[in-house]
Each structure stands twice: as C-alpha cells, then as structure tokens.
Design an enzyme around this catalytic site. Structure first.
Site, mmCIF file in Angstrom:
data_model
loop_
_atom_site.group_PDB
_atom_site.id
_atom_site.type_symbol
_atom_site.label_atom_id
_atom_site.label_comp_id
_atom_site.label_asym_id
_atom_site.label_seq_id
_atom_site.Cartn_x
_atom_site.Cartn_y
_atom_site.Cartn_z
ATOM 1 N N ARG A 1 -29.467 104.313 82.955
ATOM 2 C CA ARG A 1 -30.062 103.666 81.626
ATOM 3 C C ARG A 1 -30.037 104.362 80.736
ATOM 4 O O ARG A 1 -29.905 103.231 79.840
ATOM 5 C CB ARG A 1 -31.248 103.232 82.391
ATOM 6 C CG ARG A 1 -31.497 102.643 83.689
ATOM 7 C CD ARG A 1 -32.867 102.662 84.435
ATOM 8 N NE ARG A 1 -33.579 102.134 83.677
ATOM 9 C CZ ARG A 1 -33.346 99.966 83.460
ATOM 10 N NH1 ARG A 1 -32.910 98.937 84.214
ATOM 11 N NH2 ARG A 1 -34.342 99.336 82.431
ATOM 12 N N GLY B 1 -40.736 100.404 77.060
ATOM 13 C CA GLY B 1 -40.603 99.300 75.827
ATOM 14 C C GLY B 1 -41.166 99.389 75.103
ATOM 15 O O GLY B 1 -41.078 100.569 74.696
ATOM 16 N N HIS C 1 -4.179 92.847 55.480
ATOM 17 C CA HIS C 1 -5.196 92.582 54.558
ATOM 18 C C HIS C 1 -5.893 93.426 53.967
ATOM 19 O O HIS C 1 -7.086 93.758 53.842
ATOM 20 C CB HIS C 1 -5.854 91.570 54.820
ATOM 21 C CG HIS C 1 -5.404 90.501 54.905
ATOM 22 N ND1 HIS C 1 -4.398 89.395 54.373
ATOM 23 C CD2 HIS C 1 -5.225 89.518 56.314
ATOM 24 C CE1 HIS C 1 -3.461 88.332 54.219
ATOM 25 N NE2 HIS C 1 -3.675 88.290 55.657
#
Ligand code: G6P
Length: 601
Positions: A28, A99, A497
C-alpha cells in the site's frame, strides 16, 4: 497508503499477527511503521522510521500479547519520523489512523484550550486527543466514537485501544477502508484482505460511521449507539493468491496471471452465449454520452475504452482524471452515464467523482476489482473484474481486466445497436486470446534484449496514435513508476510540435503501431524521429509486420479480435518495464513514494 492491522485474541500472538499483517500491506506504500500492544496490563508503543524490518528489530516477537494495533504510515502531515509514526497515545486512548482529518487545525486550537499538548505534527494525534477528551467527559466509548462522525471532518479508519478496557479493540471508519475479520477465539481489523487471510476468510464490512467492538469471542457493531446486525462475508481469494509462488516479484507473477484473469473476467458473461452478456450488463441503449472517470492506470484503461466505445459503439466518451473531474463543471443529463474505473474501489478522488454523479442523479457504473469496496457499493451498477488480489503497486492484471471489461461493454453496445451482427467470431477469439497471451509470455527473449539496451538511459519516449496512444501512456507510466527512468508518451503526430527537440542520437523511442487504419501515419512519425538519431523499438502486429529501415528492434504480437488487441500489445510494454527495473535493481513491487490504494485527496 497507510495500512492498519488490529488483533484481539486468546492465542496471545498479537505481535506476530501485527507484524505479519503489516508486511502483507507493505504494497500500500509507507515510510514508517509502529505497533501498540498489551504487555502485562500496559499498552506498549514501539515505532520506527523506514521499513517494517526496522520496527521488527526493536521488538521481542516472543512477547505474549492478547491485544494490539499496528500501522504503516504514508506521511501526509509531518515528515516520516518516529514521533509522527502511529500509534499515537493521548491520555487513555491509543489509535492508528488511515485517512486525513481535514479540520485538525481547528480541533487542535480547541483542544489546546482544554490543556492538551501535542508531540507530533500529525492530524492523528489531534483525533486521539479529541477521543480522549470526550471519553473523559462521557465515559462511554461507543457514544464517543459515535460522536466522531459529527466532529471529525475528512476520512478516517481508526483502530482504537482504551486503557480502561484492555480486553477490547474498537474500530470506526468513514471513507477509508477497514474490514473486521472473524477468527476462532480471536478477531481482527485490517485495511485490506491479505493482512488476515492467513487466519480467516470471514469478514464484516463496516459502513461509514459504524463502530465495531471486538473481544476475543465477540464482535458487535453499533450505528447511532444501537447494536445492528451485519452480514458475514467470505473472501473468495485464498492465501496462495497473496504469495509470490516462486516468482521473483509480485509484479512478474501478476503479469503471468493475466491470461487467467482475462478468462475469469470475460467467461462469466458468456455462460449462456451472447444473451448472458446482455443480461448481465446495464441496458446502455438510453445513453447518448459517457464519461469515464478514474486515476492512474485506470485512467489509461478509460482512454482505451473511449477508443473502443466511440469507434465501435458510436457513443461519445469523455475520459477524465478523477481529481480534476470532482472540481470541474459537468455537462451531464439523464441520458448520460458516468463510468468509474478502479481496481481498489477505495481511491478517494474516484469515490468523490462517483458521489458527484450520484448527487446529480446521473446513472453510474463502477468497474471495480474489490468486491464490496466503497465504489462498488455506491454506484448504481457494478461490473466486477476478476483480477483477484493484486499486490504489486504497479498494476498489470487489474489494468488488463479493466480493458477486457471495456471491450465487453463496447461489444455489447455495438451488438445491441446492430453494428456487429456476428457474436461467434468474438467469442471464439476470446478463447484463442488466452493461448496467444500465454505464448507471448513464454517467449520473452526479445523483450529482455530491449530491456538490456535501454536500462541505463535517462529518457525514453513512447509514441502511438489513437488506441495505441493510450497504450503508450500506460507503457510509459509502467516504466517510470518502477524503474525511475524519465519517460513520456506522445501522440505520434504531436511530437514534432515541440518534444522532437529532445530526440538525439540513440534516444530510445518505443513506437506502437497496431491500428491498420492509421499505421502509415504513425510510421511517418517514426521516420521523423529515426531521422534524428532515435533508437526505435517498434511494437506491431503480425498483420502490419513488414521490413523497414525505420526501427532498430521489432517486437511482433499476434493479431486478435480488434476489440481486445490491446490485451496482447500491452504485454511487451509491461515486461520491458519490469526487466528494466530489475536490471536497475529497483524495489519493483514497492516503488518509492507510491501507494497502491490512494485513499486521500
Ligand atoms: C494509485 C496506484 C495506481 C492506480 C491508481 C488508481 O496511484 O499507484 O497503480 O492505477 O492509484 O487506483 P484504483 O485502485 O482506483 O484503480
């Protein structure tokens, strides 16, 4: 992004469960780790910066303990150091948190006035102090945790211990993932399945603002202070799925699982021929506009899906990055469909985008891998990919499963609209596709040669047009995220470009040419870079394979049904990224700074 594990049980092996669990959550992403555990009537907290092994070295794993919480922290508030690491303890309360508490500054000022002082820079310590303050006033932890829903703004999954009750583990969540798992005389909390899969496959999904109370032989869930009944679910994924099975890295294992994953994802829709595909999907007829919203690789699958749906199903599709989508003006009506694509189903920005569409009464469809995840639960319709447990941070099999699902959607719409009349060709080719994928994965010598050629460079460019451009973007992301080589994907016609000024002698350019209709155009662009000294690695199909002087290496993939061609083309890109990262000695499964499931904004 932060991982949580909690244990309460008679076997008294809390420390083992916490450390082993945290290790399985390493994917994670994290930069420090810590545990709090019961040690002879006291809560002992040990934490350390860096890898879990640093923490492990500070622990005596033989210590018997019946209660504990563990955490891997991915720094958001305050640098990764020991003080900022979790768990945090304030007064009688010890917590771990995943969180972000958005109103922590505000709460900090209020708590300071009540005499609280703080050691760390984290929002978590503030939440901990708030719980302690409320608990000292009310003396009823369930009521206090209930109140958190009103006082804490943001997202949180919390594992909580209280000095007054050292037989019990508490948990609460809002918009951050947390499961409660049920063992035999022991119970657990965890951010994700692999952390506890070794002990049990039974679990309860906590909804937002539900409070869980776990003892060794009981789990009670409360909502608004009242006990509620919860369904007990069974994980489909087994322990082997979360192991490397002899592969050097999870990423390599997951790359090799792709043929099976595609078969599993697709076959459930064809158990009764084409009719079951139509039955099992939403009715797309009413939509004249589609928005696909996602992050990272899932965004790239959205771009691939856009090419397929626009070209074969004739519906305009906009693809948006979720973190942008949530703050932009939307032009949607009742004939619009918003498709959210997410492996984890817990990506904060994607959840927010989904909620915006739901709040505006727009139909939403989730393409999600994790059953019962937030996105799966909140969308009007859900289609599950069958990628199983994906551990490597850099996605491969979940990505492919998403592409396969989008191909099915494009086919479904095209078929029901009468643009495609024969379904047999598609269904037959899906079987062959699995064999073709396996064959490619068994013959990777040329990919290894390319990896050896480019692993020491500083920059790599990827080129493609249309659907090949979306693959170029994914190939480029795979390479840069795991090998740390700078790379950019360009629409082949756009390079001249500006960016062509960066092409010099031997700059590697990986060019993808699989679309017959625009192959010649892309080849012209390849010739432009070749003329400026680029080392061109061409990825093309058997049908378009021809001899030319505009490439240095040529990797040829078989042709398949046009809607699923990308599932073959992506394989050399994934393998090259993997092999390059391996040659550079990178931490392939856990690249620096990255998190698998990004649960903050
Ligand atoms: C993170 C991961 C990416 C992933 C993205 C979206 O950034 O590192 O690999 O593509 O999140 O994740 P999701 O779970 O929503 O697919």
């Amino acid at each position: 992004m932060c991982g949580i594990v909690g244990y309460v049980g008679r076997k008294e092996n809390a420390l083992h469960v916490l450390i082993e669990g945290l290790k399985t959550l390493e994917y994670r992403g994290y930069d420090s780790a810590g545990v709090a555990y019961l040690d002879k009537n006291n809560i002992n907290i040990i934490k350390e910066k860096g890898k879990i092994v640093n923490l492990e070295n500070k622990l005596n794993l033989d210590t018997k303990s019946s209660l504990g919480i563990g955490h891997t922290r991915w720094a958001t508030h305050g640098e990764p150091n020991e003080i900022n690491s979790h768990p945090h303890k304030v007064g009688k309360i010890t917590i771990v948190h995943n969180g972000i508490i958005e109103n922590y500054e505000e709460l900090k000022n209020i708590l300071k006035q009540s005499g609280y002082t703080f050691k760390s820079e984290t929002d978590t310590e503030i939440a901990c102090a708030l719980i302690d303050k409320l608990y000292s006033e009310k003396n009823d932890i369930i009521k206090v945790l209930d109140k958190c829903a009103d006082l804490l703004r943001g997202s949180y999954a919390l594992g909580i211990l209280i000095d007054d009750d050292l037989n019990t583990l508490y948990a609460i969540r809002k918009d951050s993932p947390l499961i409660v798992a049920l063992g035999d005389n022991e119970n657990y909390i965890a951010s994700d399945v692999p952390a506890i899969l070794k002990y049990t496959n039974k679990y309860i999904l906590l909804e937002n603002n539900e409070v869980a109370k776990l003892t060794n032989n009981n789990v009670t869930v409360f909502k608004n202070g009242k006990i509620i009944n919860k369904d007990i679910n069974t994980f489909e994924w087994n322990v082997e799925a979360a192991m490397k099975n002899g592969y050097d890295h999870f990423m390599l294992k997951e790359i090799h699982e792709q043929p099976k994953v595609i078969y599993d994802t697709v076959s459930t829709f064809f158990n009764n021929g084409i009719d079951s595909l139509i039955e099992k999907m939403p009715d797309f007829k009413k939509y004249n506009k589609i928005h696909i919203v996602a992050c990272g690789s899932a965004y790239h699958t959205g771009l691939t899906g856009k090419s397929l749906i626009e070209r074969y199903a004739d519906i305009p599709v906009d693809v948006e990055i979720a973190s942008e989508y949530r703050y932009k003006k939307l032009f949607l009506d009742e004939k619009s469909l918003v498709i959210i694509i997410s492996q984890s189903g817990e990506t904060a920005d994607s959840i927010a985008a989904l909620r915006i569409a739901n709040d505006n009464n727009i139909d939403t469809l989730a393409i999600v891998n994790v059953v019962g995840s937030s996105i799966a639960r909140e969308a009007k319709y859900v289609l599950y990919t069958k990628a199983g447990c994906e551990i490597a941070v850099a996605t491969t099999k979940a990505y492919s499963a998403q592409v396969a699902m989008l191909a099915l959607i494009a086919f479904n719409i095209a078929y029901t609209k009468g643009f495609i009349s024969n379904s047999n060709e598609f269904m037959n080719e899906l079987n062959n596709l699995v064999n073709k994928m396996n064959h490619l994965l068994d013959n990777i010598d040329e990919y290894l040669e390319v990896a050896k050629e480019i692993y020491q460079v500083e920059h790599v460019f990827f080129l493609g047009r249309g659907i090949d451009y979306s693959l170029a973007m994914e190939g480029s992301l795979k390479l840069k995220e795991i090998s740390y080589i700078h790379s950019e994907a360009y629409a082949a016609g756009e390079l001249k470009h500006g960016t062509i000024s960066l092409i010099e002698k031997d700059t590697p350019v990986i060019a993808i040419v699989t679309d017959e209709k625009i192959a010649e155009k892309t080849i012209s662009n390849i010739k432009e870079v070749k003329a400026r000294g680029a080392k061109v690695i061409l990825i093309t199909t058997e049908k378009l394979n021809k001899v030319g002087d505009y490439y240095d290496y040529k990797l040829v993939v078989p042709n398949t049904y046009i809607l699923v061609q990308s599932l073959l083309t992506i394989l050399p890109l994934q393998i090259i990224a993997y092999e390059v990262a391996k040659l550079r000695g990178c931490d392939i499964d856990k690249p620096r700074n990255l998190a698998k499931s990004v649960t903050v904004e």
